[in-house]
Design an enzyme around this catalytic site. Structure first.
Site, PDB file in Angstrom:
ATOM      1  N   CYS A 214       0.833  -1.199   0.000  1.00 43.07           N
ATOM      2  CA  CYS A 214       0.000   0.000   0.000  1.00 43.07           C
ATOM      3  C   CYS A 214       0.866   1.246   0.000  1.00 43.07           C
ATOM      4  CB  CYS A 214      -0.928  -0.009   1.207  1.00 43.07           C
ATOM      5  SG  CYS A 214      -1.903   1.505   1.366  1.00 43.07           S
ATOM      6  N   GLU A 287      -5.793  -3.771  -3.150  1.00 45.51           N
ATOM      7  CA  GLU A 287      -5.650  -2.368  -3.549  1.00 45.51           C
ATOM      8  C   GLU A 287      -6.313  -2.127  -4.911  1.00 45.51           C
ATOM      9  OE1 GLU A 287      -4.803   0.317  -2.243  1.00 45.51           O
ATOM     10  OE2 GLU A 287      -3.523  -0.107  -0.521  1.00 45.51           O
TER      11      GLU A 287
END
Length: 618
Positions: A214, A287
């Protein structure tokens, strides 16, 4: 036919250019990634690997490279699908609707709170004071990020309290993150049974494996978006968001996260590193889902096929080094050399007289050398003409007539040499079935052809001497509806005579075939113009790339860029081109923003970019 194999370091000792069984990975840390991340779908020789790396921009593996860097490279596909999401493209373009951004901020606030809690749990598991401090500092960075989100609320008078429901994509990521930080990881003891500090430290490492992607992804997005900011443009409402994630401070924070992952994982076994890899990959996929889950109520240029579902679509592609890892001439040469008789006794009973293997190799090497030298001379002659200030398609066509004459003369030499005599059609087809294709190529064609509400056709235009080789390669990938337009061997009872049925030998031939196919499409569809896409990599593709509505260049050769630029062709990275198109794409009704002969071609590093642009996340 381009003898590109001679400049791509291909040898002919065996048919190692084709698929072979995979090797077994070793759990030793220093060798772990060399075996866990093969560049090919199968084990291949260093020569073939050299050929592949020359057509890709992803850095080669290095056993000493940090773990996070290796994983970031390995899961390149997921980062591409994230940046090409409609949400990311609209944000980079600055015309993302404010309501969509408000919903994103609300979801991201929930996510960041889970992120901070995961760091808190990881800090408790770390047994080294320096590690605890490092994790604590990373948690503080997340809290600063939350403050930035608060400033968005204040600056734009957003009311994120309206968005109280957490969407499923956000929930899946936060549950995954907190489960990992709590020690609920496959292959690890239950949280309450982690008795030793060393076992608890593994949880900290696994948590870092889940949060690092991330951090790196947002740092990547920030840099990419920041590079596209026009300093004279004052109407980019999301400049503050971009500035934050492209800042030196955030880039440093992402690097610190990766460094800590490296430190915590340094003594782990191969099996434990496998777990980190799985966690990293899962985080990257989550994600992608997070970005694609953001609801948009505005027209977007991506994914292309969704916006043109009512249109006819014709996809054109080159084959050699665009679809394949190795030029087809190299493969046909290997078949010829390997199957040729080794001595006069081996010639007895042969249907067609063939030269000995050693003589064939020498002849082939001479042909290759001649081709390479004359090709470079031809390109230099083209570039000796005065460089133009603006796109000159007619001048380019005239210049490429020289290359067309050269290619035809090269084919004459090959035919007259007799090197292609005596190849068995079944050997060619078997070789075609084992040809290694660029990663993602087959998947793109499969999805396009299988999309039920899309009237799409795929045509391959190739200089390849033997279209049967190409057809076999696609059939092996489960595609038999690709139309192949190439030269063809002539056969006498399945044995090649050495002659070639010459259909596509030059850039001019390719362009004429391209126009002929399009005219047939128009004639069969009430003169309606289909949307056209051409995918290629070499000078031979240049005219077709420019004729198409969208010309996509895959890891082009230097000669393509040199010749194109000389005649005013612009080469633009596909993502930045899409962002510019999105800035213009503000009408409620989607209209075509792609036109042929614009003089602009779009560059990509892999088929994953083509997939994400054309099809989106599926």
């Amino acid at each position: 036919m381009c003898f590109l194999f001679s400049t791509r370091l291909i040898n002919y000792s065996s048919l190692h250019l084709l698929r072979s069984p995979r090797t077994t990975a070793t759990p030793i840390r220093s060798l772990w990634f060399q075996n866990k991340s093969p560049v090919f779908r199968s084990a291949t020789s260093p020569m073939a690997a050299a050929a592949f790396s020359s057509t890709m921009t992803i850095p080669p593996n290095n056993a000493e490279e940090a773990l996070a860097r290796k994983l970031w490279i390995k899961f390149n596909r997921e980062r591409i699908f994230s940046i090409y999401s409609p949400f990311a493209v609209c944000l980079a373009a600055g015309n993302l609707k404010i309501d969509t951004f408000r919903q994103y901020i609300a979801q991201d606030v929930h996510f960041l709170k889970a992120f901070a809690h995961a760091y808190e749990l990881a800090e408790e598991c770390a047994d080294d004071d320096d590690d605890k401090l490092a994790i604590s500092n990373l948690r503080k960075s997340v809290m600063e990020e939350l403050k930035m989100h608060d400033s968005f609320v204040q600056d734009w008078d957003l009311d994120i309290s309206k968005e109280v429901n957490v969407n499923s994509a956000t929930l899946r990521y936060t549950e995954f993150l907190l489960a990992t930080a709590s020690g609920k990881v496959e292959g690890l003891k239950a949280p309450g049974m982690l008795d030793t500090p060393f076992e608890k430290t593994k949880v900290a490492a696994y948590t870092l494996g889940a949060v690092t992607p991330c951090m790196r992804l947002y740092a990547f997005l920030g840099k990419e978006f920041g590079a596209l900011l026009d300093l004279s443009e004052v109407n980019q409402p999301y400049k503050k968001w971009i500035d934050n994630y492209s800042s030196d401070a955030f880039q440093a924070s992402a690097k610190q996260t990766e460094d800590l992952l490296e430190k915590l994982s340094v003594s782990m076994t191969g099996e434990e590193l496998d777990i980190i890899e799985k966690l990293y990959q899962q985080a990257m996929k989550l994600e992608v889902e997070f970005f694609h889950a953001q609801p948009l109520s505005q027209p977007t240029v991506v994914p292309l096929l969704k916006n043109h579902s009512k249109d006819d679509l014709v996809i054109f592609s080159d084959f050699d080094l665009t679809c394949s890892v190795v030029d087809s001439s190299a493969i046909l040469a290997e078949i010829a050399i390997v199957t040729a008789p080794k001595d006069d006794q081996g010639r007895s009973g042969q249907q067609i007289h063939r030269m000995l293997s050693s003589d064939l190799r020498n002849t082939w090497n001479l042909l290759s050398k001649q081709y390479t030298e004359h090709y470079e001379e031809c390109i230099e002659n083209i570039l000796n003409k005065e460089k133009v200030d603006k796109f000159d398609y007619e001048g380019l066509c005239k210049a490429l007539e020289q290359l067309s004459d050269f290619e035809k003369e090269a084919n004459n030499r090959v035919i007259e040499s007799g090197v292609l005599k005596g190849l068995n059609l079944e050997d060619i087809k078997r070789a075609g079935e084992r040809v290694i294709l660029q990663d993602g190529c087959i998947n793109v064609f499969q999805k396009i052809l299988k999309t039920s509400n899309l009237n799409a056709k795929v045509h391959v235009l190739s200089y390849c001497w033997c279209g049967d080789l190409i057809r076999a390669a696609f059939c092996a990938g489960g595609i038999d509806s690709v139309e192949v337009h190439a030269n063809e061997f002539t056969f006498d009872e399945s044995i090649s005579t050495g002659e070639i049925e010459r259909k596509v030998e030059s850039p001019i031939d390719k362009a004429q075939k391209f126009k002929s196919i399009l005219q047939n499409e128009k004639d069969n569809n009430e003169k309606k113009n289909p949307l056209t896409v051409y995918i290629g990599d070499s000078v031979g593709d240049l005219l077709c790339l420019l004729e198409a509505d969208i010309g996509i260049v895959v890891s082009s050769s230097s000669s393509l860029r040199r010749v194109g630029s000389h005649f005013g062709v612009s080469f633009v990275p596909l993502f930045s081109g899409i962002v510019e198109k999105q800035k213009q794409h503000t009408l409620e009704e989607s209209s075509s923003t792609w036109k042929g002969l614009s003089g602009t071609l779009y560059t990509v590093s892999s088929w994953a970019e083509i997939h994400s642009f054309a099809l989106g996340w599926e």
